[in-house]
Motif scaffolding. Structure first.
Motif, PDB file in Angstrom:
ATOM      1  N   ALA A 165       0.849  -1.193   0.000  1.00 10.33           N
ATOM      2  CA  ALA A 165       0.000   0.000   0.000  1.00 10.33           C
ATOM      3  C   ALA A 165       0.880   1.237   0.000  1.00 10.33           C
ATOM      4  O   ALA A 165       1.945   1.260   0.612  1.00 10.33           O
ATOM      5  N   GLY A 166       0.448   2.260  -0.705  1.00 14.25           N
ATOM      6  CA  GLY A 166       1.227   3.486  -0.795  1.00 14.25           C
ATOM      7  C   GLY A 166       0.705   4.557   0.138  1.00 14.25           C
ATOM      8  O   GLY A 166      -0.423   4.477   0.638  1.00 14.25           O
ATOM      9  N   GLN A 167       1.551   5.550   0.371  1.00 17.67           N
ATOM     10  CA  GLN A 167       1.168   6.711   1.177  1.00 17.67           C
ATOM     11  C   GLN A 167       1.605   7.994   0.483  1.00 17.67           C
ATOM     12  O   GLN A 167       2.589   8.010  -0.245  1.00 17.67           O
ATOM     13  N   ASP A 168       0.852   9.050   0.761  1.00 21.49           N
ATOM     14  CA  ASP A 168       1.173  10.380   0.245  1.00 21.49           C
ATOM     15  C   ASP A 168       1.387  11.341   1.408  1.00 21.49           C
ATOM     16  O   ASP A 168       0.675  11.277   2.415  1.00 21.49           O
ATOM     17  N   LEU A 169       2.340  12.240   1.245  1.00 22.24           N
ATOM     18  CA  LEU A 169       2.436  13.411   2.103  1.00 22.24           C
ATOM     19  C   LEU A 169       1.598  14.495   1.435  1.00 22.24           C
ATOM     20  O   LEU A 169       1.860  14.861   0.287  1.00 22.24           O
ATOM     21  N   VAL A 170       0.594  14.996   2.129  1.00 20.08           N
ATOM     22  CA  VAL A 170      -0.377  15.908   1.530  1.00 20.08           C
ATOM     23  C   VAL A 170      -0.292  17.270   2.216  1.00 20.08           C
ATOM     24  O   VAL A 170      -0.310  17.362   3.441  1.00 20.08           O
ATOM     25  N   LEU A 171      -0.183  18.308   1.397  1.00 23.98           N
ATOM     26  CA  LEU A 171      -0.186  19.688   1.891  1.00 23.98           C
ATOM     27  C   LEU A 171      -1.344  20.416   1.229  1.00 23.98           C
ATOM     28  O   LEU A 171      -1.487  20.384   0.006  1.00 23.98           O
ATOM     29  N   ARG A 172      -2.168  21.060   2.068  1.00 26.23           N
ATOM     30  CA  ARG A 172      -3.338  21.748   1.498  1.00 26.23           C
ATOM     31  C   ARG A 172      -3.640  23.024   2.268  1.00 26.23           C
ATOM     32  O   ARG A 172      -3.369  23.138   3.465  1.00 26.23           O
ATOM     33  N   ALA A 173      -4.187  23.976   1.530  1.00 22.04           N
ATOM     34  CA  ALA A 173      -4.643  25.241   2.095  1.00 22.04           C
ATOM     35  C   ALA A 173      -5.989  25.570   1.462  1.00 22.04           C
ATOM     36  O   ALA A 173      -6.315  25.105   0.363  1.00 22.04           O
ATOM     37  N   ILE A 174      -6.779  26.384   2.150  1.00 21.63           N
ATOM     38  CA  ILE A 174      -8.135  26.705   1.703  1.00 21.63           C
ATOM     39  C   ILE A 174      -8.273  28.218   1.556  1.00 21.63           C
ATOM     40  O   ILE A 174      -7.886  28.974   2.451  1.00 21.63           O
ATOM     41  N   SER A 175      -8.820  28.637   0.425  1.00 18.92           N
ATOM     42  CA  SER A 175      -9.032  30.059   0.158  1.00 18.92           C
ATOM     43  C   SER A 175     -10.488  30.272  -0.252  1.00 18.92           C
ATOM     44  O   SER A 175     -11.039  29.497  -1.035  1.00 18.92           O
ATOM     45  N   LYS A 176     -11.102  31.331   0.270  1.00 18.87           N
ATOM     46  CA  LYS A 176     -12.495  31.646  -0.063  1.00 18.87           C
ATOM     47  C   LYS A 176     -12.528  32.901  -0.917  1.00 18.87           C
ATOM     48  O   LYS A 176     -12.067  33.968  -0.491  1.00 18.87           O
ATOM     49  N   VAL A 177     -13.060  32.755  -2.141  1.00 20.66           N
ATOM     50  CA  VAL A 177     -13.209  33.879  -3.063  1.00 20.66           C
ATOM     51  C   VAL A 177     -14.665  33.909  -3.498  1.00 20.66           C
ATOM     52  O   VAL A 177     -15.127  33.012  -4.208  1.00 20.66           O
ATOM     53  N   GLY A 178     -15.380  34.932  -3.056  1.00 17.41           N
ATOM     54  CA  GLY A 178     -16.798  34.994  -3.354  1.00 17.41           C
ATOM     55  C   GLY A 178     -17.535  33.848  -2.678  1.00 17.41           C
ATOM     56  O   GLY A 178     -17.353  33.584  -1.485  1.00 17.41           O
ATOM     57  N   TRP A 179     -18.337  33.135  -3.461  1.00 13.02           N
ATOM     58  CA  TRP A 179     -19.092  32.017  -2.903  1.00 13.02           C
ATOM     59  C   TRP A 179     -18.322  30.705  -2.977  1.00 13.02           C
ATOM     60  O   TRP A 179     -18.711  29.729  -2.350  1.00 13.02           O
ATOM     61  N   TYR A 180     -17.250  30.693  -3.767  1.00 10.76           N
ATOM     62  CA  TYR A 180     -16.455  29.472  -3.914  1.00 10.76           C
ATOM     63  C   TYR A 180     -15.385  29.394  -2.828  1.00 10.76           C
ATOM     64  O   TYR A 180     -14.843  30.412  -2.388  1.00 10.76           O
ATOM     65  N   GLU A 181     -15.075  28.169  -2.424  1.00  5.84           N
ATOM     66  CA  GLU A 181     -13.942  27.912  -1.550  1.00  5.84           C
ATOM     67  C   GLU A 181     -13.027  26.925  -2.269  1.00  5.84           C
ATOM     68  O   GLU A 181     -13.462  25.852  -2.694  1.00  5.84           O
ATOM     69  N   TYR A 182     -11.761  27.335  -2.423  1.00  5.82           N
ATOM     70  CA  TYR A 182     -10.803  26.580  -3.220  1.00  5.82           C
ATOM     71  C   TYR A 182      -9.783  25.894  -2.320  1.00  5.82           C
ATOM     72  O   TYR A 182      -9.256  26.502  -1.374  1.00  5.82           O
ATOM     73  N   VAL A 183      -9.494  24.646  -2.631  1.00 12.92           N
ATOM     74  CA  VAL A 183      -8.508  23.863  -1.891  1.00 12.92           C
ATOM     75  C   VAL A 183      -7.277  23.682  -2.777  1.00 12.92           C
ATOM     76  O   VAL A 183      -7.339  23.008  -3.811  1.00 12.92           O
ATOM     77  N   THR A 184      -6.186  24.335  -2.402  1.00 15.55           N
ATOM     78  CA  THR A 184      -4.911  24.136  -3.090  1.00 15.55           C
ATOM     79  C   THR A 184      -4.220  22.949  -2.448  1.00 15.55           C
ATOM     80  O   THR A 184      -3.964  22.958  -1.245  1.00 15.55           O
ATOM     81  N   GLU A 185      -3.933  21.937  -3.233  1.00 12.78           N
ATOM     82  CA  GLU A 185      -3.403  20.689  -2.662  1.00 12.78           C
ATOM     83  C   GLU A 185      -2.238  20.159  -3.493  1.00 12.78           C
ATOM     84  O   GLU A 185      -2.285  20.151  -4.726  1.00 12.78           O
TER      85      GLU A 185
END
Length: 418
Positions: A165-185
């Protein structure tokens, strides 16, 4: 699809480790690439270690820099990227009446950058950092977690079944612009692959309802037509393979080449891209950036391959048509479009098309990747909207002589069986 529990993810994530100790008493320690608060150095359960620096930019949001990888089989840390970040998000609505460039107009940092709370980083570690604004506010803005990625490999012979089985190191941030919320990952896989993704959630805009030919009915019966629209995301990728840089760009195309004894033959050709330019995908075409000097233990030049995924190309702008653009590194070329924010830089280079127009020789290339998503709303998008993703992968090609996860019983399987 990521599947994890808080307990499993917490067990996978290891604590940050100290910088390497010099091998001799007289050797000077290597300078840290960034402050400890901006460094991530994690070892995944399969033994792969990723090290990088991170920061928040007021426009781009999450920026990764000085990204290096090592594994149990190949313990010498080797740099992959100098930097990777978003470079624009163009959002035109099908009505032709509304359009946004979210990064250059609003930005993913500053007040748009969200403080992580609730399940935003469940099972991971929420890191405190600056939001990238002129008067930086320090808060929990980066989630670092280790997540299972599914089956990494399986190989069976008459002696044993090898399954991992594999694993990932995951880095994410969340930004809210207007009604959308974006996840940079960014997902850093334990086999050396890097996945860049942008997720969109939040809510459909309550101000954008149109007629039937520009929208989709999400209210009861044939009414409340939510507007269709595009998300054209751009990333700026600056490689630095083995810390040497000056990569060479190569394009590969495979085409039919007559008939063999039992099937049609294919011939794959390599084209060196030596000048700046814009390029688009066709069937059986791909690109790689290859180090001219750094080689793996088999004597093959190290490289990373661009693997493009699902994509909707927006035809309404010339700068959103190319899939990938290669330009010579230039500190004033910051944004894929609307590149006019820095008063110290020329205002005539407004987009990637202007960057590439003079066809300068590539000695230190930067890769600009565009991935589009045509959002046709559906009933299920309300509310909140389920995450939908767009992005691409960077795949190691000849970076190591064998799979970084190769088990001890298969170390002799290098090359043709003898």
């Amino acid at each position: 699809m990521t599947y994890r529990t808080a307990a499993a993810a917490a067990a996978l994530l290891t604590a940050a480790t100290a910088m390497a100790v010099p091998s001799t008493a007289t050797a000077a320690p290597a300078p840290a690439p960034c402050a400890a608060s901006n460094m991530v150095k994690e070892t995944l359960p399969n033994g792969t270690t990723w090290q990088l620096c991170w920061r928040m930019n007021d426009k781009a949001g999450l920026v990764l820099e000085k990204v290096s990888v090592a594994s149990q089989r190949y313990p010498q840390s080797v740099q992959v990227l100098d930097s990777i970040r978003l470079a624009q998000l163009n959002v035109p609505y099908d009505s032709g009446d509304t359009e946004y460039n979210d990064l250059t107009t609003y930005g993913f940092g500053g007040s748009s950058l969200q403080t992580l709370t609730g399940d935003d980083c469940k099972g991971g570690s929420a890191r405190v950092g600056s939001d990238g604004s002129e008067q930086p506010e320090r808060r929990k803005v980066l989630c670092v977690s280790a997540e299972q990625s599914g089956l990494a490999y399986r190989s069976a012979d008459d002696r044993a079944v090898l399954s991992k089985a594999g694993q990932d190191l995951v880095l994410r941030a969340i930004s809210k612009v207007g009604w959308y919320e974006y996840v940079t990952e960014y997902r850093l896989h334990d086999d050396g692959q890097i996945s860049a993704r942008l997720g969109a959630t939040g809510d459909l805009s309550p101000n954008d309802y149109v007629n039937a030919d520009r929208g989709w009915p999400i209210g009861k019966d044939a009414r409340d037509f939510a507007a269709m629209h595009y998300h054209s995301a751009f990333w700026r990728v600056d490689f630095n393979l083995a810390g040497k840089g000056h990569e060479q760009v190569e394009q590969y195309d495979s085409k039919l080449d007559g008939r063999g004894t039992t099937a049609t033959r294919l011939k794959t050709t390599r084209t060196a891209i030596t000048k700046e330019g814009t390029f688009s995908k066709v069937n059986q075409r791909w690109w790689r950036l290859v180090s001219p000097t750094s080689r793996n233990e088999d004597g093959h030049k190290r490289s990373y391959e661009l693997v493009a995924g699902a994509d909707d190309r927006y035809e309404g702008h010339p700068e959103t048509k190319p899939d990938v653009t290669f330009t010579e590194k230039n500190a004033c070329e910051k944004w894929a479009t609307e590149n006019t924010l820095d008063p110290a830089c020329p205002r005539d280079k407004k987009s990637i098309l202007d960057f590439a127009r003079d066809k300068a020789t590539l000695t230190d290339p930067v890769m600009w990747v565009r991935v589009g998503f045509h959002h046709v709303p559906r009933d299920e998008d309300q509310s909140p909207m389920p995450l939908h993703w767009q992005g691409f992968d960077l795949l190691p090609r000849d970076f190591t002589p064998m799979n970084q996860l190769t088990p001890d019983t298969r170390t002799g399987a290098n090359g043709a069986p003898r």
